[in-house]
Motif scaffolding. Sequence first.
Motif, PDB file in Angstrom:
ATOM      1  N   GLY A  37      69.584 -23.093 -99.649  1.00  0.00           N
ATOM      2  CA  GLY A  37      70.231 -23.500-100.897  1.00  0.00           C
ATOM      3  C   GLY A  37      69.958 -22.567-102.069  1.00  0.00           C
ATOM      4  N   TYR A  38      68.982 -21.702-101.944  1.00  0.00           N
ATOM      5  CA  TYR A  38      68.656 -20.770-103.021  1.00  0.00           C
ATOM      6  C   TYR A  38      69.404 -19.450-102.887  1.00  0.00           C
ATOM      7  N   PHE A  39      70.293 -19.362-101.880  1.00  0.00           N
ATOM      8  CA  PHE A  39      71.066 -18.124-101.642  1.00  0.00           C
ATOM      9  C   PHE A  39      72.547 -18.392-101.791  1.00  0.00           C
ATOM     10  N   CYS A  79      67.410  -6.772-100.983  1.00  0.00           N
ATOM     11  CA  CYS A  79      67.279  -5.539-100.225  1.00  0.00           C
ATOM     12  C   CYS A  79      68.290  -4.472-100.617  1.00  0.00           C
ATOM     13  N   GLU A  80      67.806  -3.244-100.714  1.00  0.00           N
ATOM     14  CA  GLU A  80      68.661  -2.082-100.925  1.00  0.00           C
ATOM     15  C   GLU A  80      69.735  -2.053 -99.834  1.00  0.00           C
ATOM     16  N   GLY A  81      70.977  -1.861-100.231  1.00  0.00           N
ATOM     17  CA  GLY A  81      72.072  -1.796 -99.271  1.00  0.00           C
ATOM     18  C   GLY A  81      72.680  -3.144 -98.929  1.00  0.00           C
ATOM     19  N   ASN A  82      72.159  -4.237 -99.493  1.00  0.00           N
ATOM     20  CA  ASN A  82      72.687  -5.575 -99.241  1.00  0.00           C
ATOM     21  C   ASN A  82      72.767  -6.343-100.564  1.00  0.00           C
ATOM     22  N   PRO A  83      73.720  -5.983-101.434  1.00  0.00           N
ATOM     23  CA  PRO A  83      73.783  -6.592-102.766  1.00  0.00           C
ATOM     24  C   PRO A  83      74.124  -8.077-102.766  1.00  0.00           C
ATOM     25  N   THR A  84      74.694  -8.591-101.683  1.00  0.00           N
ATOM     26  CA  THR A  84      75.089 -10.008-101.638  1.00  0.00           C
ATOM     27  C   THR A  84      74.137 -10.871-100.813  1.00  0.00           C
ATOM     28  N   ASN A  85      73.000 -10.317-100.396  1.00  0.00           N
ATOM     29  CA  ASN A  85      72.045 -11.059 -99.561  1.00  0.00           C
ATOM     30  C   ASN A  85      72.701 -11.604 -98.295  1.00  0.00           C
ATOM     31  N   GLN A  86      73.475 -10.747 -97.635  1.00  0.00           N
ATOM     32  CA  GLN A  86      74.089 -11.146 -96.352  1.00  0.00           C
ATOM     33  C   GLN A  86      72.991 -11.596 -95.400  1.00  0.00           C
ATOM     34  N   ARG A  87      73.264 -12.681 -94.693  1.00  0.00           N
ATOM     35  CA  ARG A  87      72.285 -13.266 -93.782  1.00  0.00           C
ATOM     36  C   ARG A  87      72.426 -12.705 -92.369  1.00  0.00           C
ATOM     37  N   ARG A  88      71.322 -12.649 -91.685  1.00  0.00           N
ATOM     38  CA  ARG A  88      71.329 -12.272 -90.276  1.00  0.00           C
ATOM     39  C   ARG A  88      71.984 -13.408 -89.500  1.00  0.00           C
ATOM     40  N   THR A  89      72.929 -13.061 -88.652  1.00  0.00           N
ATOM     41  CA  THR A  89      73.577 -14.085 -87.829  1.00  0.00           C
ATOM     42  C   THR A  89      72.937 -14.053 -86.449  1.00  0.00           C
ATOM     43  N   VAL A  96      64.289  -0.358 -99.546  1.00  0.00           N
ATOM     44  CA  VAL A  96      63.522  -0.936-100.646  1.00  0.00           C
ATOM     45  C   VAL A  96      63.815  -2.434-100.734  1.00  0.00           C
ATOM     46  N   VAL A  97      62.763  -3.213-100.933  1.00  0.00           N
ATOM     47  CA  VAL A  97      62.870  -4.664-101.131  1.00  0.00           C
ATOM     48  C   VAL A  97      62.560  -4.935-102.608  1.00  0.00           C
ATOM     49  N   TYR A  98      63.414  -5.761-103.230  1.00  0.00           N
ATOM     50  CA  TYR A  98      63.343  -6.013-104.669  1.00  0.00           C
ATOM     51  C   TYR A  98      62.906  -7.446-104.983  1.00  0.00           C
ATOM     52  N   ALA A  99      62.354  -7.626-106.178  1.00  0.00           N
ATOM     53  CA  ALA A  99      62.038  -8.963-106.687  1.00  0.00           C
ATOM     54  C   ALA A  99      63.356  -9.690-106.981  1.00  0.00           C
ATOM     55  N   PRO A 100      63.556 -10.889-106.405  1.00  0.00           N
ATOM     56  CA  PRO A 100      64.816 -11.609-106.587  1.00  0.00           C
ATOM     57  C   PRO A 100      64.955 -12.265-107.962  1.00  0.00           C
ATOM     58  N   PHE A 101      63.874 -12.386-108.672  1.00  0.00           N
ATOM     59  CA  PHE A 101      63.781 -12.865-110.052  1.00  0.00           C
ATOM     60  C   PHE A 101      62.371 -12.501-110.512  1.00  0.00           C
ATOM     61  N   ASP A 102      62.009 -12.813-111.730  1.00  0.00           N
ATOM     62  CA  ASP A 102      60.653 -12.506-112.194  1.00  0.00           C
ATOM     63  C   ASP A 102      59.668 -13.250-111.303  1.00  0.00           C
ATOM     64  N   VAL A 103      58.671 -12.518-110.788  1.00  0.00           N
ATOM     65  CA  VAL A 103      57.728 -13.110-109.833  1.00  0.00           C
ATOM     66  C   VAL A 103      56.297 -12.700-110.138  1.00  0.00           C
ATOM     67  N   THR A 117      52.566  -8.887-111.617  1.00  0.00           N
ATOM     68  CA  THR A 117      53.894  -9.460-111.813  1.00  0.00           C
ATOM     69  C   THR A 117      54.954  -8.370-111.678  1.00  0.00           C
ATOM     70  N   LEU A 118      56.165  -8.804-111.363  1.00  0.00           N
ATOM     71  CA  LEU A 118      57.324  -7.923-111.315  1.00  0.00           C
ATOM     72  C   LEU A 118      58.487  -8.622-111.983  1.00  0.00           C
ATOM     73  N   ARG A 119      59.353  -7.849-112.605  1.00  0.00           N
ATOM     74  CA  ARG A 119      60.579  -8.370-113.199  1.00  0.00           C
ATOM     75  C   ARG A 119      61.680  -8.339-112.145  1.00  0.00           C
ATOM     76  N   LYS A 120      62.685  -9.155-112.335  1.00  0.00           N
ATOM     77  CA  LYS A 120      63.829  -9.190-111.430  1.00  0.00           C
ATOM     78  C   LYS A 120      64.369  -7.779-111.214  1.00  0.00           C
ATOM     79  N   GLY A 121      64.573  -7.419-109.944  1.00  0.00           N
ATOM     80  CA  GLY A 121      65.134  -6.125-109.603  1.00  0.00           C
ATOM     81  C   GLY A 121      64.120  -5.010-109.420  1.00  0.00           C
TER      82      GLY A 121
END
Length: 151
Positions: A149-151, A23-33, A63-70, A113-117
């Motif tokens: 485990g994937y984060f 997600c735009e604005g969350n480069p470290t994939n911070q989790r909702r607590t 904006v939501v981004y592809a986390p890897f090629d998908v 398909t989309l590339r990472k990012g």
Amino acid sequence: MRQILVLLALVCLCDAVKFGRLCEGNPTNQRRTSDRWGQGQYGARRGDRTHKGLDIVCSDGAVVYAPFDVTLNGRVIVYTDPAKKAINDGINLRGENLCFKLFYVRPDKVSGTLRKGERIGVLLPMQTVYPGITSHVHVQMCDKSDPTGYF
């Protein structure tokens, strides 16, 4: 002995897969607590059920981004409740030998398909349905296993 080595190799390969920025604005994939609507970790209590995904913080309209090629494998309908129509969208994805879904995302397209990012779409207006919630992308594995485990 050979079977054990093959199993260990598979475990190590799976452990190497990590989601890139969602997600735009969350480069470290911070989790909702925790917020007034509950908690965002896998297995959190939701009344008489458990949460089957992991919530990654994301602002409404971001904006939501592809986390890897998908590969995009169609739209997800999240709710049957018409009162939640504003956030009733998502996308099925496959990449890195994983099948997963992203909820509360309006995808730009639902196949191809989309590339990472690259841009998948935008986060829907969660605040209109759940005022005060920490807006987020819900990540759910197709088999409903724990994605943590994937984060």
